[in-house]
Design a protein around this motif. Sequence first.
Motif, PDB file in Angstrom:
ATOM      1  N   ARG A 135     -28.711  -0.682  58.190  1.00  0.00           N
ATOM      2  CA  ARG A 135     -29.543   0.403  57.572  1.00  0.00           C
ATOM      3  C   ARG A 135     -28.605   1.135  56.533  1.00  0.00           C
ATOM      4  O   ARG A 135     -29.008   1.199  55.262  1.00  0.00           O
ATOM      5  N   GLU A 136     -27.196   1.553  57.019  1.00  0.00           N
ATOM      6  CA  GLU A 136     -26.287   2.168  56.554  1.00  0.00           C
ATOM      7  C   GLU A 136     -25.885   1.447  55.237  1.00  0.00           C
ATOM      8  O   GLU A 136     -25.581   1.986  54.222  1.00  0.00           O
ATOM      9  N   ILE A 137     -25.667  -0.005  55.456  1.00  0.00           N
ATOM     10  CA  ILE A 137     -25.063  -0.924  54.588  1.00  0.00           C
ATOM     11  C   ILE A 137     -25.906  -1.048  53.160  1.00  0.00           C
ATOM     12  O   ILE A 137     -25.788  -0.894  52.295  1.00  0.00           O
ATOM     13  N   ILE A 138     -27.266  -1.054  53.498  1.00  0.00           N
ATOM     14  CA  ILE A 138     -28.238  -1.309  52.659  1.00  0.00           C
ATOM     15  C   ILE A 138     -28.616  -0.322  51.727  1.00  0.00           C
ATOM     16  O   ILE A 138     -28.658  -0.122  50.698  1.00  0.00           O
ATOM     17  N   GLU A 139     -28.617   1.032  52.553  1.00  0.00           N
ATOM     18  CA  GLU A 139     -28.601   2.349  51.503  1.00  0.00           C
ATOM     19  C   GLU A 139     -27.433   2.494  50.574  1.00  0.00           C
ATOM     20  O   GLU A 139     -27.583   2.779  49.542  1.00  0.00           O
ATOM     21  N   THR A 140     -26.602   2.151  50.990  1.00  0.00           N
ATOM     22  CA  THR A 140     -25.022   2.377  50.315  1.00  0.00           C
ATOM     23  C   THR A 140     -25.117   1.366  48.929  1.00  0.00           C
ATOM     24  O   THR A 140     -24.930   1.756  47.879  1.00  0.00           O
ATOM     25  N   VAL A 141     -25.785   0.070  49.310  1.00  0.00           N
ATOM     26  CA  VAL A 141     -25.712  -0.762  48.013  1.00  0.00           C
ATOM     27  C   VAL A 141     -26.949  -0.467  47.288  1.00  0.00           C
ATOM     28  O   VAL A 141     -27.164  -0.684  45.831  1.00  0.00           O
ATOM     29  N   VAL A 142     -28.067  -0.171  47.827  1.00  0.00           N
ATOM     30  CA  VAL A 142     -29.215   0.210  47.025  1.00  0.00           C
ATOM     31  C   VAL A 142     -28.929   1.399  46.117  1.00  0.00           C
ATOM     32  O   VAL A 142     -29.280   1.446  44.909  1.00  0.00           O
ATOM     33  N   ASP A 143     -28.131   2.475  46.605  1.00  0.00           N
ATOM     34  CA  ASP A 143     -27.618   3.611  45.776  1.00  0.00           C
ATOM     35  C   ASP A 143     -26.582   3.026  44.813  1.00  0.00           C
ATOM     36  O   ASP A 143     -26.045   4.057  43.908  1.00  0.00           O
ATOM     37  N   LYS A 164     -25.681 -10.510  58.607  1.00  0.00           N
ATOM     38  CA  LYS A 164     -25.121 -10.106  57.441  1.00  0.00           C
ATOM     39  C   LYS A 164     -25.996 -10.248  56.162  1.00  0.00           C
ATOM     40  O   LYS A 164     -26.063  -9.358  55.255  1.00  0.00           O
ATOM     41  N   SER A 165     -26.719 -11.417  56.073  1.00  0.00           N
ATOM     42  CA  SER A 165     -27.558 -11.762  54.861  1.00  0.00           C
ATOM     43  C   SER A 165     -28.513 -10.666  54.507  1.00  0.00           C
ATOM     44  O   SER A 165     -28.870 -10.558  53.319  1.00  0.00           O
ATOM     45  N   LEU A 166     -29.045 -10.040  55.427  1.00  0.00           N
ATOM     46  CA  LEU A 166     -30.103  -8.958  55.084  1.00  0.00           C
ATOM     47  C   LEU A 166     -29.521  -7.759  54.493  1.00  0.00           C
ATOM     48  O   LEU A 166     -30.063  -7.218  53.660  1.00  0.00           O
ATOM     49  N   CYS A 167     -27.992  -7.728  54.498  1.00  0.00           N
ATOM     50  CA  CYS A 167     -27.417  -6.647  53.965  1.00  0.00           C
ATOM     51  C   CYS A 167     -27.356  -6.558  52.594  1.00  0.00           C
ATOM     52  O   CYS A 167     -27.169  -5.656  51.822  1.00  0.00           O
ATOM     53  N   TYR A 168     -27.576  -7.798  51.899  1.00  0.00           N
ATOM     54  CA  TYR A 168     -27.510  -7.999  50.349  1.00  0.00           C
ATOM     55  C   TYR A 168     -28.937  -8.302  49.982  1.00  0.00           C
ATOM     56  O   TYR A 168     -29.308  -8.291  48.851  1.00  0.00           O
ATOM     57  N   GLN A 169     -29.684  -9.392  50.991  1.00  0.00           N
ATOM     58  CA  GLN A 169     -30.952  -9.833  50.334  1.00  0.00           C
ATOM     59  C   GLN A 169     -31.909  -8.764  50.078  1.00  0.00           C
ATOM     60  O   GLN A 169     -32.727  -8.434  49.493  1.00  0.00           O
TER      61      GLN A 169
END
Length: 606
Positions: A33-41, A55-60
């Motif tokens: 969740r933290e990783i996804i929020e970082t990239v979304v921002d 890992k793949s969900l972190c960019y998909q």
Amino acid sequence: MNQTAPVDTAGSASPEALLARIFGYNAFRGRQREIIETVVDGDNALVLMPTGGGKSLCYQIPALVRSGTGIVISPLIALMRDQVEALKANGVAAAVLNSSLDAQARRQVERDLRDGNLDLLYVAPEGLLREPVLAMLEGCRLALFAIDEAHCVSQWGHDFRPEYLQLGLLRERFPKVPRIALTATADERTRAEISRHLLADGGRTFIDSFDRANLRYRVGLKDNARAQLLRFIQNEHRGHSGIVYCFSRKRTEQIAAFLYQNGLTALPYHAGLSADERQAHQDRFIGEDGVIICATIAFGMGIDKPDVRFVAHLDLPRSIEAYYQETGRAGRDGLPADAWMVYSLADIVQIRQMQANSSAPEAQQRLERERLEALLAYCEHAGCRRPPLLSYFEEDHPGNCGRCDNCLNPPETWDATEAARKALSCVYRTGQRFGAGHVIDVLLGNASDRIASLGHDRLSTFGIGSDLDRKTWQSVLRQLLALGHLQPDPAGHGGLQLSERCRPLLRGEQQVQLRRDTVPVRRTRAAGSRVEIDTNSPAWEALRQWRLETAREQGVPPYVIFHDATLAAILEARPETLDDLARVTGVGQHKLDRYGGDVLNVIAAL
């Protein structure tokens, strides 16, 4: 032509909503969740997460949340193909742009990209770096760049890809597009290289636990390695997919033939086979159940097969990092799996000999020695396997995992200080040019003609080790070599020599505790090692047969339809309605719509 429309995120674009609707999961794991929020921002991220950690969900998911197309840079065509098929099966508009496409297919992908019809596009680094491709991307709306297998940037690693060093230009050409670099294995040096080359303008670093809780680590001594491997597979993994790593190409073919002769579906894989043979063997491994690949390290990186139930090493890998990466190809679906290895004194001598003859720069040679010593310390460790393995990645573990050989069957240790001094003295007295067999003969007092002709029956060390048997002396020499007190003759003649490290031990300033080797015994299936699925169940076979037939009709690997873990969850839930099936982990909306009726029919017929 792209057959899947981009995911509609209108009104439900939160990461949690997409996770449930598209991928069929109810909650994120670890730091996802933290990783996804970082990239979304819009920020950069360096992600270190174990294989199978998600890992793949972190960019998909960020690619689906953000406006535009996510560009995924991946080193292998096979990896791209598998991930794109899995995304399409979940209703995501994904495509590849690489050398496998003909001209017409390539033009269609480029049109879809320019028209905004793709959620994700997978490209190889060498393809991305072509000026026409970069220019095309500059005219498109991009959500992010995901650089997968980011450890390939490291010139110190065995997966080094020089093209990765040039990916720093993404910062210059696309300064407003966030980058996420991901890898399953990277020590401190490699992490620094990733940051320097790929994320020079900064970014957050996320290091998840490297502990693969579902893996059981087992390390033993060779005693007819082929027979040991066969017993292991027959007793614990018959009918399962697995990988057997060997040191040489010839050995992969010999082991594959041996397993085949004993009723197992086994295929070799190494760089000496033709490209067509390698592809055919890889396709069978990915597309069928129960196939075993016997391979050199040429096989594995980017193989996205979740149901590998075991990884076996018949020879020592080159480093603990390579070992971790290779064993990480087992159990990607989170179900129990085995990391099994056997080794011998000869393996240690062979690898140390290769390092001694290396022409690499001194700094790299020193690093490789350190990596090997970490691996050998892990192999000879008498306690829980996880602390020495995870400490290499700067992670603490309290031990007592209950899921490794040393926890399940604690080894005995003994004060081997006196024996070690006798062995070191004998190596010195015999001239530091003889192998283990000769040194042991002198220690045991075996008065052979050769020993007499050399005058070694008159040495002070002749017969001083007669209180121990040959196997014990083999164990002592192996462990002294692993601990660095002995080293192989750099000339390559198989002799043993003293190292500087042995001086405190010889002077009486240091004590040494060694493992007491046990004689390998025939084992039946060990408690806790079996996958928690009744593979003899008619219900399990019925679901797997439906999955296999469906996969063949669609031309995709079976796990693209559903993972073993999802089939197991379906069996446990025994859904009677589509609403029941929708609540099973791993069943997203697209798969529910596409396969739900068929699954319910299979369950109802049981």
